[in-house]
Design an enzyme around this catalytic site. Structure first.
Site, short mmCIF file in Angstrom:
data_model
loop_
_atom_site.label_atom_id
_atom_site.label_comp_id
_atom_site.label_asym_id
_atom_site.label_seq_id
_atom_site.Cartn_x
_atom_site.Cartn_y
_atom_site.Cartn_z
N LYS A 192 -6.57 -42.12 -21.55
CA LYS A 192 -5.57 -41.47 -20.71
C LYS A 192 -5.02 -42.53 -19.76
CE LYS A 192 -3.59 -37.97 -18.39
NZ LYS A 192 -4.42 -36.90 -17.82
N ILE A 193 -3.71 -42.53 -19.55
CA ILE A 193 -3.10 -43.47 -18.61
C ILE A 193 -1.94 -42.78 -17.89
CG2 ILE A 193 -3.67 -45.72 -19.63
CD1 ILE A 193 -0.35 -43.94 -20.31
N SER A 194 -1.49 -43.41 -16.83
CA SER A 194 -0.25 -43.01 -16.17
C SER A 194 0.92 -43.55 -16.99
CB SER A 194 -0.18 -43.59 -14.76
OG SER A 194 -1.27 -43.19 -13.99
N THR A 200 2.07 -42.98 -12.01
CA THR A 200 3.41 -42.43 -12.06
C THR A 200 3.84 -41.96 -10.68
OG1 THR A 200 3.00 -41.76 -14.34
CG2 THR A 200 4.90 -40.78 -13.26
N ALA A 201 2.88 -41.56 -9.85
CA ALA A 201 3.19 -41.17 -8.47
C ALA A 201 3.89 -42.31 -7.75
CB ALA A 201 1.91 -40.77 -7.74
N HIS A 217 -3.00 -34.42 -8.55
CA HIS A 217 -4.13 -33.62 -9.03
C HIS A 217 -4.34 -32.39 -8.14
CE1 HIS A 217 -4.72 -36.78 -11.81
NE2 HIS A 217 -5.48 -37.56 -11.08
#
Length: 278
Positions: A57-59, A111-112, A150
């Site tokens: 999982k990644i941004s 991504t934030a 989150h």
């Protein structure tokens, strides 16, 4: 002969919900044994940059730097509407007033942070810290503002914080697309056939979790930092949706738009390789 592949994902409820069936043998993946590694998203981003993990999982911000070595899977990611990061402060403020201020972010490659930088100039003075420490840091006045992700979306009022902006809502107004937060990657060197099998197994794992939600609860709660059941359920409901099963045309268009904007700003390098290995 069994082949062992490393699989990285976060301890957040959406990821443990998605991968429960796959890592507990409920979904067959013949000839493959998965060795899971649970880390916060920025740690996973960095591990992928160092090519440590086979699947992770990644941004999407990180994927902008990883497209040469990793391909995106169509299942397992977090993309949707009404689920983007929030900018919060101790007292009511405007985004204009925050230019030049110190803003806590959950990782440089999240991504934030990418959305914060795409929002406009003047938000480069960032302080990186684990996502679960940001609200307390803002509350104590260690930073002027924080970008939260989150479950923090649901709990920030308990810290006495106020929302300045919803970066996901801004993105949706600006582009008309859902917001791409995180995806699942596979090493391109695994080859199309194996990558396709893994992609299908992740989709089956999500379908199993939707069909057996009670079975997943123990595993989710062990990794969810003692979140309450309502917060866990809200978290899963927000981040696991139809795009998690398959990005589809709308999801792919959103990702391509994000990358095009980031490339134009010089935030990520350009890449001619396709997102997917089909």
């Amino acid at each position: 002969m069994t082949r062992t592949l490393s699989l990285g994902y976060s301890p957040c409820p959406n990821d443990t919900f998605i991968f429960y069936a796959l890592v507990h043998g409920r979904i067959p993946l013949e000839g493959i044994q998965l060795r899971e590694r649970l880390e916060d998203v920025e740690t996973l981003n960095r591990l992928a940059l160092d090519a440590v993990l086979d699947l992770t999982k990644i941004s999407y911000h990180a994927l902008g730097h990883l497209r040469r070595d990793y391909a995106l899977l169509r299942s397992g990611g977090a993309l949707g509407r009404g689920c983007g990061p929030l900018v919060v402060t101790r007292q009511a403020a405007s985004m204009e007033a925050l230019r030049g201020c110190t803003i806590a972010i959950p990782g440089e490659l999240t991504t934030a942070n990418l959305l914060l930088q795409l929002y406009g100039a003047g938000y480069e003075n960032t302080s990186i810290m684990p996502f679960d420490r940001i609200m307390a840091a803002v509350q104590r006045g260690e930073v002027d503002a924080g970008v939260i992700i989150h479950e923090s979306r649901f709990t920030f009022p308990s810290y006495g914080l106020v929302q300045v902006a919803d970066l996901g809502a801004w993105w949706e107004r600006e582009t008309g697309h859902p917001i791409p937060l995180g995806g699942i990657l596979a090493r391109r060197s695994l080859g199309p056939e194996l990558i396709s099998r893994i992609d299908g197994a992740i989709r089956s794992s999500i379908e199993y979790a939707f069909a057996h939600p009670e079975e997943t609860k123990g595993y989710i709660k062990r990794h969810s930092q003692e979140l309450s059941d309502p917060v866990i359920e809200s978290h899963i409901g927000l981040y696991v949706n139809e795009f998690s099963l398959d990005l589809g045309v709308a999801g792919q268009a959103a990702i391509e738009e994000l990358f095009q904007r980031a490339e134009r700003r010089g935030i990520i390098p350009s890449c001619q390789l396709p997102l997917f290995v089909d």
